[in-house]
Design an enzyme around this catalytic site. Structure first.
Site, PDB file in Angstrom:
ATOM      1  N   ASP A  48       9.445   3.021   1.516  1.00  0.00           N
ATOM      2  CA  ASP A  48       8.238   3.728   1.963  1.00  0.00           C
ATOM      3  C   ASP A  48       8.083   3.520   3.472  1.00  0.00           C
ATOM      4  OD1 ASP A  48       5.686   4.510   2.686  1.00  0.00           O
ATOM      5  OD2 ASP A  48       4.693   3.664   0.942  1.00  0.00           O
ATOM      6  N   LYS A  82       2.574  10.474   8.360  1.00  0.00           N
ATOM      7  CA  LYS A  82       1.921   9.986   9.576  1.00  0.00           C
ATOM      8  C   LYS A  82       2.540  10.569  10.850  1.00  0.00           C
ATOM      9  CE  LYS A  82      -0.392   5.933   7.699  1.00  0.00           C
ATOM     10  NZ  LYS A  82      -1.782   6.281   7.984  1.00  0.00           N
ATOM     11  N   THR A 107       1.872  24.071  -4.587  1.00  0.00           N
ATOM     12  CA  THR A 107       1.716  25.349  -3.898  1.00  0.00           C
ATOM     13  C   THR A 107       2.363  25.346  -2.519  1.00  0.00           C
ATOM     14  OG1 THR A 107      -0.332  25.831  -5.071  1.00  0.00           O
ATOM     15  CG2 THR A 107       0.054  27.038  -3.029  1.00  0.00           C
ATOM     16  N   PHE A 141       0.866  -1.182   0.000  1.00  0.00           N
ATOM     17  CA  PHE A 141       0.000   0.000   0.000  1.00  0.00           C
ATOM     18  C   PHE A 141       0.898   1.226   0.000  1.00  0.00           C
ATOM     19  CE2 PHE A 141      -2.329   3.552   1.655  1.00  0.00           C
ATOM     20  CZ  PHE A 141      -3.582   3.424   1.073  1.00  0.00           C
TER      21      PHE A 141
END
Length: 499
Positions: free
Chosen positions: A328, A359, A383, A218
């Site tokens: 990751d 997280k 941005t 994931f």
């Protein structure tokens, strides 16, 4: 003169009002910091979960958005430490912590104090477009917080900040593709053909490169991330996907010390598959693999572990084929395994080329090697490019982790939980199995998906907020402040449910 006097009077009134407002804010924060709020001695359950107020709020919310994933509504003013309080007054020991995002639990005084600082309030009130107009203190904050020795992964000295885990992985892919294309271009400038064809999504300006990922992974819900996510169909169905290679992630037999030979064979099988996919996509399909993305522990996919030897060999294969290795650490990072970054357990030959985070770190981003830094502006840009207000919170978190030796606590408490879970597993082997974990990043399997869901619901009735992952696993994601006393409350509740 009278007109000037009136204007001055109005200005003074505005200043007075502003002082009163700021004074009120300071008093409010002071009240929060000095209030007698503390953790409950244990769970308190007054209603079923979700209770009547939560159900009423869910009806309101579901009328304006798809909200059926909501489990209950929390009262974050009353929640404290390792306990979450819902709007019906139920106090639950939270061993899930907002899907592993709360490093110090709820309303930690150090974090509230950081937000009460008037200097920090101005940073929060004036969120900048960091890629174009960063504040004067931004370089120092990066160096002194995100790049300090206790935080940055060893060997990686460059950082790009983002907002969340998905956009961190998505932009890390871009960094990898840019780096890979520059290697193919060998320092030559863009051609006219490349500049024109990229605007039409055609080669050579839009090259056919790929990112290899693993079954059970994931990595997020944005478009390219979904093409590397393979844990639940509901994440992916109806969304177009890229034809990128998907390798097998090791599926180990437990207990590990009794199945070493079988698990070593499983490592070799999966690594051979990685080699085959490199050959297939690089040579047959002509869609070269620019990078490989992998989690140190597959989290949403079921808390699937792999050995240090597996990761070491994966890095060698990736390097041999001229690709980048992306680790990751969105869910495993910032301490829950007992080290700041889980991949530190693997003793890799060199640091991974890229490592993403989010997280528990409060904001997203990725650390990377020097050669992955784009040479031209606006190639990786949005941005906000992160959020300085979250770095304020991260600074407080890092100070508490160091001051209270929380990584040592995580290791100690994790060992304590694993020991007791292993004993519970022996007594209830027909219901739970495959107890595993690093630090307090712990999971175990249930006999079936239905059994898993039933156990989680019954734990909630006893005041324990736990979470699921994979098809039939229960995962623990407590705060770094979790202690043996909290562990005993959870373990007693689990024993009661299993009986």
């Amino acid at each position: 003169m009278e007109m000037i006097a009136n204007k001055c009077h109005r200005v003074l009134n505005v200043k007075t009002s502003l002082r009163q407002l700021l004074s009120g804010v300071a008093i409010t924060w002071k009240r929060c910091l000095t209030s007698s709020v503390k953790e409950p001695e244990g769970p308190v359950i007054l209603t079923k979960i979700p209770g009547p107020r939560s159900q009423s709020l869910l009806q309101e919310l579901n009328a304006i958005q798809q909200a059926t994933s909501v489990q209950f509504f929390a009262d974050y003013e009353k929640s404290f430490g390792n306990y979450i309080i819902d709007v019906d007054g139920n106090a639950m020991l939270d061993v899930y912590m907002q899907i592993s995002t709360m490093p110090l639990g709820y309303n930690h005084p150090a974090m509230l104090e950081a937000l009460a600082d008037p200097v920090n309030q101005k940073i929060i009130a004036n969120r900048p477009a960091l890629g174009s107009f960063p504040g004067k203190d931004w370089p120092n904050r990066l160096k002194n917080i995100l790049l300090k020795k206790e935080v940055a992964p060893p060997g990686l000295s460059h950082i790009t900040t983002m907002m969340c885990g998905s956009c961190s992985n998505e932009n890390a892919f871009k960094n990898i593709f840019i780096w890979y294309a520059e290697k193919q271009r060998q320092g030559k400038p863009f051609t006219k053909e490349e500049m024109e064809t990229c605007m039409m999504n055609q080669m050579p300006g839009s090259p056919r490169y790929s990112i290899m990922s693993f079954k059970g992974s994931f990595h997020g819900r944005t478009l390219a991330c979904l093409s590397t996510t393979h844990s639940k169909y509901i994440h992916k169905i109806d969304v177009p996907a890229l034809d990128w290679p998907i390798a097998s992630f090791p599926e180990y037999k437990y207990p590990l010390d009794e199945n070493m030979r079988e698990n070593q064979r499983e490592d070799k099988r999966c690594l051979a598959e990685v080699e085959e996919l490199f050959e297939k996509y690089n040579n047959e399909k002509k869609v070269p693999v620019a990078g490989v993305i992998i989690e140190p522990i597959q989290s949403e996919g079921g808390d699937n572990h792999a050995s240090p030897e597996f990761f070491q060999e994966l890095q060698r294969i990736t390097r041999k084929h001229g690709a980048a290795l992306l680790m990751d650490e969105v869910q495993t990072g910032a301490g829950p395994t007992g080290k700041m970054w889980c991949h530190e357990y693997f003793n890799l030959d060199t640091p991974p080329d890229v490592m993403t985070f989010s997280k528990k770190m409060q904001l997203g981003g990725y650390y990377h090697s020097d050669d992955l830094k784009p040479k031209l502006p606006y190639r990786v840009y949005n941005t906000w490019m992160g959020d300085p207000s979250k770095v304020i919170l991260l600074e407080a978190i890092v100070e508490i982790i160091k001051k209270e030796n929380l990584l040592d606590r995580v290791t100690r408490v994790g060992d304590y939980i694993l020991k007791h879970l292993t004993n519970i597993q022996k007594d209830h082997s027909s219901v739970i199995s495959a107890v595993r974990g690093r630090g307090t990043f712990i999971a175990f399997n249930c006999a079936s998906p239905e059994m898993r869901d039933t156990i989680i619901k019954k734990l909630a009735t006893k005041g324990i907020m736990a979470g699921g992952c994979g098809s039939q696993s229960i995962r623990l994601r407590p705060a770094l402040t979790f202690t043996e006393r909290h562990a005993d409350i959870f373990l007693d509740a689990l024993r009661s449910v299993l009986k």
